[in-house]
Write a protein that holds these residues in place. Sequence first.
Motif, PDB file in Angstrom:
ATOM      1  N   ALA A 101      38.332  63.555  36.808  1.00  0.00           N
ATOM      2  CA  ALA A 101      37.533  62.899  35.474  1.00  0.00           C
ATOM      3  C   ALA A 101      36.361  63.755  35.714  1.00  0.00           C
ATOM      4  N   GLN A 102      36.284  64.251  36.885  1.00  0.00           N
ATOM      5  CA  GLN A 102      35.367  65.515  36.369  1.00  0.00           C
ATOM      6  C   GLN A 102      35.212  66.672  35.293  1.00  0.00           C
ATOM      7  N   ASN A 103      34.356  66.974  34.168  1.00  0.00           N
ATOM      8  CA  ASN A 103      34.667  67.925  32.781  1.00  0.00           C
ATOM      9  C   ASN A 103      34.757  68.717  34.321  1.00  0.00           C
ATOM     10  N   HIS A 104      36.221  69.826  33.919  1.00  0.00           N
ATOM     11  CA  HIS A 104      35.735  71.208  33.921  1.00  0.00           C
ATOM     12  C   HIS A 104      34.954  71.972  33.195  1.00  0.00           C
ATOM     13  N   MET A 105      35.567  71.855  31.555  1.00  0.00           N
ATOM     14  CA  MET A 105      34.780  72.275  31.012  1.00  0.00           C
ATOM     15  C   MET A 105      32.671  72.767  31.080  1.00  0.00           C
ATOM     16  N   ASP A 106      32.850  71.142  31.183  1.00  0.00           N
ATOM     17  CA  ASP A 106      30.767  71.195  31.808  1.00  0.00           C
ATOM     18  C   ASP A 106      30.615  72.544  32.879  1.00  0.00           C
ATOM     19  N   ASP A 107      31.544  72.660  33.938  1.00  0.00           N
ATOM     20  CA  ASP A 107      31.080  73.285  34.819  1.00  0.00           C
ATOM     21  C   ASP A 107      31.186  75.325  34.572  1.00  0.00           C
ATOM     22  N   PHE A 108      32.725  75.167  33.231  1.00  0.00           N
ATOM     23  CA  PHE A 108      32.917  76.205  32.249  1.00  0.00           C
ATOM     24  C   PHE A 108      31.117  76.791  31.839  1.00  0.00           C
ATOM     25  N   PHE A 109      30.487  75.626  30.962  1.00  0.00           N
ATOM     26  CA  PHE A 109      29.318  75.994  30.598  1.00  0.00           C
ATOM     27  C   PHE A 109      28.243  75.984  31.487  1.00  0.00           C
ATOM     28  N   GLU A 110      28.248  75.436  32.728  1.00  0.00           N
ATOM     29  CA  GLU A 110      26.809  75.887  33.482  1.00  0.00           C
ATOM     30  C   GLU A 110      27.245  77.131  34.147  1.00  0.00           C
ATOM     31  N   ARG A 111      28.643  77.773  34.357  1.00  0.00           N
ATOM     32  CA  ARG A 111      28.852  79.154  34.829  1.00  0.00           C
ATOM     33  C   ARG A 111      28.219  80.101  34.178  1.00  0.00           C
ATOM     34  N   HIS A 112      28.247  79.873  32.924  1.00  0.00           N
ATOM     35  CA  HIS A 112      28.050  81.077  31.993  1.00  0.00           C
ATOM     36  C   HIS A 112      26.602  81.023  31.010  1.00  0.00           C
ATOM     37  N   SER A 113      26.026  80.002  31.579  1.00  0.00           N
ATOM     38  CA  SER A 113      25.048  79.585  30.151  1.00  0.00           C
ATOM     39  C   SER A 113      23.790  80.470  31.401  1.00  0.00           C
ATOM     40  N   GLY A 114      23.446  81.073  30.046  1.00  0.00           N
ATOM     41  CA  GLY A 114      22.264  82.175  30.866  1.00  0.00           C
ATOM     42  C   GLY A 114      23.019  83.763  31.089  1.00  0.00           C
TER      43      GLY A 114
ATOM     44  N   ALA B  58      38.663  80.721  31.690  1.00  0.00           N
ATOM     45  CA  ALA B  58      37.877  78.888  30.326  1.00  0.00           C
ATOM     46  C   ALA B  58      39.635  78.431  30.417  1.00  0.00           C
ATOM     47  N   ARG B  59      40.960  79.499  30.086  1.00  0.00           N
ATOM     48  CA  ARG B  59      42.225  79.079  30.112  1.00  0.00           C
ATOM     49  C   ARG B  59      41.886  78.134  31.903  1.00  0.00           C
ATOM     50  N   ARG B  60      41.949  78.874  32.860  1.00  0.00           N
ATOM     51  CA  ARG B  60      41.996  77.983  33.721  1.00  0.00           C
ATOM     52  C   ARG B  60      41.428  76.799  34.319  1.00  0.00           C
ATOM     53  N   ASP B  61      39.924  76.645  33.610  1.00  0.00           N
ATOM     54  CA  ASP B  61      40.023  75.135  33.103  1.00  0.00           C
ATOM     55  C   ASP B  61      40.456  74.245  32.481  1.00  0.00           C
ATOM     56  N   VAL B  62      40.590  74.808  31.627  1.00  0.00           N
ATOM     57  CA  VAL B  62      41.043  73.753  30.104  1.00  0.00           C
ATOM     58  C   VAL B  62      42.432  73.479  30.650  1.00  0.00           C
ATOM     59  N   LYS B  63      43.245  74.203  31.199  1.00  0.00           N
ATOM     60  CA  LYS B  63      45.077  73.868  32.124  1.00  0.00           C
ATOM     61  C   LYS B  63      44.790  73.065  33.019  1.00  0.00           C
ATOM     62  N   GLY B  64      43.729  73.751  34.249  1.00  0.00           N
ATOM     63  CA  GLY B  64      43.819  73.125  35.687  1.00  0.00           C
ATOM     64  C   GLY B  64      43.463  71.467  35.730  1.00  0.00           C
ATOM     65  N   CYS B  65      42.946  70.854  34.627  1.00  0.00           N
ATOM     66  CA  CYS B  65      42.140  70.119  34.565  1.00  0.00           C
ATOM     67  C   CYS B  65      43.448  69.002  34.594  1.00  0.00           C
ATOM     68  N   GLY B  66      44.846  69.185  33.327  1.00  0.00           N
ATOM     69  CA  GLY B  66      45.599  68.285  33.072  1.00  0.00           C
ATOM     70  C   GLY B  66      45.236  67.573  31.708  1.00  0.00           C
ATOM     71  N   ARG B  67      44.105  67.143  31.106  1.00  0.00           N
ATOM     72  CA  ARG B  67      43.340  66.501  30.542  1.00  0.00           C
ATOM     73  C   ARG B  67      43.948  66.718  29.308  1.00  0.00           C
ATOM     74  N   TYR B  68      43.690  67.828  28.968  1.00  0.00           N
ATOM     75  CA  TYR B  68      43.911  69.309  27.395  1.00  0.00           C
ATOM     76  C   TYR B  68      45.796  69.669  26.840  1.00  0.00           C
ATOM     77  N   GLU B  69      45.667  69.353  25.576  1.00  0.00           N
ATOM     78  CA  GLU B  69      47.106  69.993  25.119  1.00  0.00           C
ATOM     79  C   GLU B  69      46.929  70.381  24.124  1.00  0.00           C
ATOM     80  N   VAL B  70      47.910  71.683  23.839  1.00  0.00           N
ATOM     81  CA  VAL B  70      47.514  72.972  23.804  1.00  0.00           C
ATOM     82  C   VAL B  70      47.965  72.424  21.441  1.00  0.00           C
TER      83      VAL B  70
END
Length: 155
Positions: free
Chosen positions: A19-32, A83-95
């Motif tokens: 349930a953890q949002n991988h994209m939240d983590d992505f934006f936190e890691r790259h912000s700033g 970004a691709r790894r985070d999107v594909k890794g969580c299994g919730r996103y479809e292309v």
Amino acid sequence: MKRILIILALIISPLAMAAQNHMDDFFERHSGRQGYQTVIYGKKMLEMMKDGASSDVKALLDRIRIIRIVSCSSSDDSIISVARRDVKGCGRYEVISQINENGRLSEFYISEEGNSKEVSFVMIASSSQGSAVMEIIGRFDIKDISRLSVIGQKK
């Protein structure tokens, strides 16, 4: 009793991680980070964007909760691969679509968030001029996204 609690903990842990949002983590890691630009449009900014917009765009902006963008002016394969790894890794996103043309890569993904009907739309784009990852979260369908391209255009 301890066994039951341990078993429940083992069952619930993977569900919580999924349930953890991988994209939240992505934006936190790259912000700033040095060399990156981060833009976040919250609800108040989206309200201001409605000035002069059509009724369709206004209605769509009411249904968007947040828009987040991370970009860099150089072609950065690491941001794209993460970004691709985070999107594909969580299994919730479809292309939705992938376009690779003349050195420009654009990928579009969508995820519906269970019973809330909230949608996460992710765009990953890269070219020799730069790389960008954008996420739009709200209650909309994929057809609505094309309406956003008119924001900021002069009539």
